[in-house]
Structures are given as structure tokens and as C-alpha cells.
Enzyme design. Structure first.
Site, mmCIF file in Angstrom:
data_model
loop_
_atom_site.group_PDB
_atom_site.id
_atom_site.type_symbol
_atom_site.label_atom_id
_atom_site.label_comp_id
_atom_site.label_asym_id
_atom_site.label_seq_id
_atom_site.Cartn_x
_atom_site.Cartn_y
_atom_site.Cartn_z
ATOM 1 N N CYS A 1 3.846 -42.054 -14.762
ATOM 2 C CA CYS A 1 4.698 -41.060 -15.461
ATOM 3 C C CYS A 1 5.056 -40.130 -14.932
ATOM 4 O O CYS A 1 6.075 -40.141 -14.118
ATOM 5 C CB CYS A 1 4.032 -41.269 -16.904
ATOM 6 S SG CYS A 1 5.305 -41.035 -18.710
ATOM 7 N N TYR A 2 4.553 -39.725 -15.498
ATOM 8 C CA TYR A 2 6.085 -37.885 -14.473
ATOM 9 C C TYR A 2 5.379 -37.665 -13.217
ATOM 10 O O TYR A 2 5.911 -37.652 -12.448
ATOM 11 C CB TYR A 2 5.149 -36.638 -15.414
ATOM 12 C CG TYR A 2 6.275 -35.376 -14.582
ATOM 13 C CD1 TYR A 2 7.336 -35.144 -14.817
ATOM 14 C CD2 TYR A 2 5.281 -34.563 -14.001
ATOM 15 C CE1 TYR A 2 7.562 -33.959 -14.471
ATOM 16 C CE2 TYR A 2 5.941 -33.957 -13.441
ATOM 17 C CZ TYR A 2 7.003 -33.177 -13.598
ATOM 18 O OH TYR A 2 7.557 -32.088 -12.820
ATOM 19 N N ASP B 1 -25.391 -31.350 -27.299
ATOM 20 C CA ASP B 1 -25.249 -30.713 -25.743
ATOM 21 C C ASP B 1 -26.605 -29.267 -25.375
ATOM 22 O O ASP B 1 -27.046 -29.835 -24.702
ATOM 23 C CB ASP B 1 -24.176 -30.008 -25.515
ATOM 24 C CG ASP B 1 -22.853 -30.458 -25.751
ATOM 25 O OD1 ASP B 1 -22.886 -31.754 -26.547
ATOM 26 O OD2 ASP B 1 -21.615 -30.318 -26.389
ATOM 27 N N LYS C 1 -19.037 -35.951 -23.092
ATOM 28 C CA LYS C 1 -19.082 -35.969 -23.963
ATOM 29 C C LYS C 1 -20.645 -37.101 -24.051
ATOM 30 O O LYS C 1 -21.765 -37.628 -23.796
ATOM 31 C CB LYS C 1 -19.452 -35.852 -25.423
ATOM 32 C CG LYS C 1 -19.635 -35.527 -26.795
ATOM 33 C CD LYS C 1 -19.582 -33.967 -27.290
ATOM 34 C CE LYS C 1 -20.697 -33.671 -28.663
ATOM 35 N NZ LYS C 1 -20.769 -32.277 -28.669
#
Ligand code: XMP
Length: 541
Positions: free
Chosen positions: A87-88, A250, A397
Site C-alpha cells: 500500500c503506502y 503475562d 499475546k
């Protein structure tokens, strides 16, 4: 393969909301990927000597014509590894290579949504000289359907194929949707291969990694685990590590990993701030001290927190006080461990994850706006003179959950919804008092039991009860009551930045409501929060 020379793909972040999705997709395909801001200097970026096999330029919100718009640094094209602009990233590449003519300003607000990409193969059948086959089929698009569904999200577009490049894909609305310069090993795609809406995006990324970059499958949790344990041992030697355990995913996985690596050299500190949910503190002790045999100091500091919070109703003030008292309690406990724990080598373990480490490129040039200050242990390592050990800092995660599974961390912990650091303090609205916390705990326990039983806990991202500081009139057993109001909040979200309210079945709502009003004396009304985020936040404070 040692950590230092592990194969890696560098994702340069130009500010797209999808940047980290590219990183995750590459890892899912079995190659380690890391994200750095697009303006990173050559000397701070990996090279072939440190295992670099390819670079991907992400999308971004800018137009190449914006003042200060991020461009492609010279070193990127000279790194000697294949480059893919998305894209960009493709527009910035084209702009760098072919200047102003190469990129056209978006007309009518751009193109967002599904598009049909048609592959364009060379007419000459190819020579095979590039070593990727005897046809002129692009190695990037090999195995994709001739016409395939892709996801577009762009304002500007590439208007001219730069010299030396070849068109390899187009769509009815985007005539230059994919380009390549095989000799220099540079590719550009206008669509987002990393989102699931691009049906064959995985194949494309896999082609880039394996056929083009020559990567080998080298990223898997099993090898990470062994590597991580070696790294921990090398860092801490015979030193001691202290870890603040909250019972969340975590810190729990970090604790078990550290314990696996260094055993008795780890001491965990669990601060019971009096703002935990029903049964939580006992569960932490049972899991970590009794089951995993980890040295655990559980500090009952409830009174201290509640005293400091007395009369405070402002949410941000509550957070600040809780953060400050937490640090004081933790520090005192760590010091009380004496030289046995703060001996010659001193370390503080933390369950920092990759998303906490990478600073996303904001279109406005700074970190994103903070809506609520989040409770963390800022300042602790310096105060205690401890060096940080952060064994999860390379992981997302879902990777932490997988690692936890391998380490035998119970599913009940790994699947836990996030629970805010300030705990029930931000769910018991207004000034806190022990009676209100007792009501909230009892109501929250019932809601969680019913959500678990019905399977809805796993289907929602976060679900909990909030206690309002108001009373309403009710009638129970012929008597008028004037009791408290409990709110059930349940949301579904990917990233917690935006969220929708969960459409819980009416029967489940009815069970939760009737159980709370029957079993918790003092609550006579239950309401269900039907607000998404935005405009509301997930927590009420
Ligand atoms: P909001 O309420 O901002 O919450 O939509 C987004 C996510 O962040 C959690 N949250 C916090 N977590 N300390 C934390 O550790 C905090 O002060 C805090 N405030 C909100 C919230 O539970 C949700 O998952």
C-alpha cells in the site's frame, strides 16, 4: 540457531493500523518478524549478518506529497535482501524510484473494500533466467488464482510503472495494483495481503518469505522456549530475580518461564491490594506456591490501599494512589527479602510483551493519545537498582498463551480476560468502602460463574460487573427496598481500542439478574450496558 542470528524479516512501520498484523502473519508462517519505525537509521536496523532475509514496508495514512511524509531510506534498497512494499509502502517505493509522475493523488476519497485482482503475466513466456521458473509468472503471485479477491484501503495510487519494473497485477479500479523488479528483488502491492479479507494473502506472503527471501521455517514456540531459558540463565547468572505476580496471563507465564530457567533464584511477590475479585488471591497462592512450587511472597496490603483511597472518587486520582502505594508496598517487600534476594546480582522480572515495546508510528508524529493512565510499576527498577529481565518482550499475546500451554500454565489463567491494575477500584464507582466492595465481589462472582457455565466467557473479550453509587427503589417479598444498582458489562474486541457490546442471550441475562438480586442482599436492580467503545470506554472509570 542462536538468538543473535535467528532469521528475521524486518517490517518497517509507516503508520498503518495493519502494520502489526503483517508482523504476526509472518510469524504465523514460521519466520521471526520484528517491527521498527520507518525512519530507523541503518545502523539500528538488522542486516544479513544478524539474520535479516527480507524487508516489508507497511501501509500508512500519509500521501507521499504530504509535508514531512515518511519516505524510503536509501539503506533499505541497499541491504541486499528482497523488499516488499504494501500500500503506502508501494507508493513510497514508486515515488522514490520514479518521482512525482509515479504517484497520483487519490480521486474521490480513494478506494476502500473488496476488489478483484487480476494477475498479469509476461507475454513472452519468460526465460527462466531469474531462477524462478521458465514462465514469466511473478514468484510473488505464484499459486494465486488468476483473479483473486483482495482488500484495498488507499487514497493515492501508483500511476506509472517505474523504469525497470513490470506490472504483475491490476484491478478494474486500480490499473497498477502489483509491480515487480525481479532483478533488484523489489515488489510492490497496493492491496493489504495481511488482512483475512484478502483471500489468498497468506499464499502471497508465504511466496515472499520462502520463494523470494529464501527463508526457512525457523520460528516456533518450542525453539523459542529453549532459547529463552538459555538467554535468562546467561543474563542473570547466579543472581536473584524478583517478579511482581498479578495472576494475569503475562506475569503468570513470565513467572513459570523464569522458574523453569532458574528455579529457586526466582522470588515472586503478589500484592493483594484489597481490590481483587472473589477468590483471586487464594487461587494465585494455590497455583504458584502449591502447584508450581515457586517461592511466593503474598502481601496482604488491602487495608493500606483502602486507607489511602478513603474519600477519593476521582478515577484518575484512584489510579495514581493505587500506583504509588503498589510501588511502596512492593519496594518494602523486595527490601525485606534482604540480601538473599537482592544479593550480588539484582533483577526485576517483568511480563512485558512485544506490543508494549514497539511504539507505533502515529500519523501525527507522537504516541497515541492516552485516554486513561494505566497502572504500571514505572520507576521501580531504578528505585531498587534492579536490571530488567523481560523474557516475553518479543512475543504477541497469542504467542504468550501458546508458550504458557507448553509450560503447563492452567487454561483458566491463559484464557483469562484482562483485569485492570487498579482492580475493582475502577468498577466500584465513586468513593470506595468495604461494604460496596463486598457487594461488587459477590455480584461479579455470580456473573462470572454464569458466563463460564454458558460458554459466553470464552466468547467475549471482557465481561464484569460494575457497582453504581446510586440506589433505586425495589420490592422484594412484599417489602420495599432501596438498594444498589449493578451493571453487567460484556464486550467483544480485537484490540481493546474499540469494542462492541456482546449480544448475550436473554436467558443468560435473566439468570444473572435473578441470581444477583436473590443472592446479594443490598442489590435490587441489574442493568446491562449496551454501549460500544467509542463513545464509552470498556471500564466505567
Ligand atoms: P478502557 O476502559 O480504556 O479499557 O476502554 C481498555 C482496556 O484497558 C483496561 N484498563 C486498564 N488496565 N490499568 C490497567 O492495567 C488501568 O488503569 C486500566 N484502565 C483500563 C481495561 O480493563 C480494558 O481491558
Amino acid at each position: 540457531m542462536a538468538a543473535a542470528d535467528r532469521q528475521r524479516v524486518l517490517i518497517l512501520d509507516y503508520g498503518s493500523q495493519y502494520t502489526h498484523l503483517i508482523t504476526r502473519r509472518v510469524r504465523e508462517l514460521g519466520v521471526y518478524a520484528e517491527t521498527l519505525p520507518c525512519w530507523v537509521a541503518s545502523e539500528d536496523a538488522p542486516d544479513a549478518a544478524s539474520g535479516l532475509v527480507g524487508i516489508i514496508l507497511s501501509g500508512g495514512p500519509n500521501s507521499v506529497y504530504d509535508a514531512g511524509a515518511p519516505q524510503v531510506s536509501e539503506w533499505v534498497l541497499k541491504r541486499g535482501v528482497p523488499v516488499l512494499g504494501v500500500c503506502y509502502g508501494m507508493q513510497a517505493l514508486a515515488y522514490k524510484l520514479a518521482g512525482r509522475e509515479a504517484v497520483a493523488r487519490g480521486a474521490k476519497g480513494g478506494e476502500y473494500g473488496h476488489a478483484q485482482l487480476e494477475r498479469v503475466d509476461g507475454a513472452d513466456g519468460g526465460s527462466g533466467a531469474d531462477g524462478v521458473g521458465g514462465t514469466d509468472e511473478s514468484p510473488l503471485l505464484r499459486g494465486l488464482s488468476r483473479s483473486t479477491n483482495v482488500w484495498m484501503s488507499h487514497g493515492d495510487s501508483v500511476a506509472k510503472v517505474p523504469a525497470g519494473y513490470r506490472l504483475i497485477g491490476r484491478s478494474p479500479t486500480c490499473p497498477i495494483a502489483a509491480i515487480e523488479d525481479r532483478a533488484n528483488r523489489i515488489w510492490g502491492i497496493q492491496f493489504h495481503s495481511e488482512v483475512t479479507h484478502t483471500t489468498e494473502g497468506r499464499t502471497l506472503l508465504s511466496n515472499f518469505l520462502y520463494a523470494i527471501c529464501g527463508a526457512t521455517k525457523s520460528w516456533a514456540m518450542e525453539s523459542f522456549l529453549e532459547e529463552a531459558k538459555q538467554k535468562i540463565r546467561a543474563q542473570v547468572g547466579k543472581g536473584r530475580v524478583i517478579l511482581g505476580l498479578s495472576g494475569g496471563v503475562d506475569s503468570s507465564v513470565a513467572a513459570v518461564l523464569l522458574h523453569d530457567a532458574i528455579g529457586e533464584q526466582l522470588t515472586c511477590i503478589y500484592v493483594d491490594n484489597g481490590l481483587m475479585r472473589a477468590g483471586e488471591s487464594d487461587e494465585v497462592v494455590a497455583t504458584f506456591r502449591d502447584h508450581f512450587k515457586i517461592q511466593l511472597r503474598a502481601v496482604d496490603a488491602g487495608e493500606r490501599f483502602l486507607t489511602a483511597l478513603a474519600g477519593v472518587s476521582d478515577p484518575e486520582q484512584k489510579r495514581k494512589i493505587i500506583g504509588r502505594v503498589f510501588i511502596e508496598v512492593f519496594e518494602a517487600e523486595a527490601r525485606s527479602l534482604g540480601d538473599s534476594a537482592l544479593g550480588d546480582a539484582k533483577f526485576l522480572g517483568q511480563g512485558t510483551l512485544y506490543p508494549d515495546v514497539i511504539e507505533s508510528v502515529s500519523p501525527k508524529g507522537g504516541p497515541s493519545h492516552t485516554i486513561k493512565t494505566h497502572h504500571n510499576v514505572g520507576g521501580l527498577p531504578e528505585k531498587l537498582g534492579l536490571a530488567l529481565v523481560e523474557p516475553l518482550r518479543e512475543l504477541f499475546k497469542d504467542e504468550v498463551r501458546e508458550l504458557g500451554r507448553r509450560l503447563g500454565v492452567p487454561a483458566t489463567i491463559l484464557q483469562r480476560h484482562p483485569f485492570p491494575g487498579p482492580g475493582l477500584a475502577v468498577r466500584c464507582l465513586g468513593a470506595l468502602d468495604p461494604e460496596s466492595l463486598t457487594l461488587l465481589r459477590a455480584a461479579d462472582k455470580i456473573a462470572r460463574e454464569e458466563l463460564d457455565k454458558s460458554g459466553w466467557m470464552a466468547k467475549t473479550s471482557q465481561a464484569f460487573v460494575v457497582l453504581l453509587p446510586v440506589r433505586s427503589v425495589g420490592v422484594q417479598g412484599d417489602c420495599r427496598t432501596y438498594g444498589r444498582v449493578a451493571v453487567l458489562r460484556a464486550v467483544e474486541t480485537e484490540d481493546f481500542m474499540t469494542a462492541g457490546w456482546a449480544r448475550l442471550p436473554h436467558e443468560l441475562l435473566a439468570t444473572i439478574s435473578s441470581r444477583i438480586t436473590n443472592e446479594v442482599r443490598g442489590i435490587n436492580r441489574v442493568v446491562f450496558d449496551i454501549t460500544s467503545k467509542p463513545p464509552a470506554t470498556i471500564e466505567w472509570e
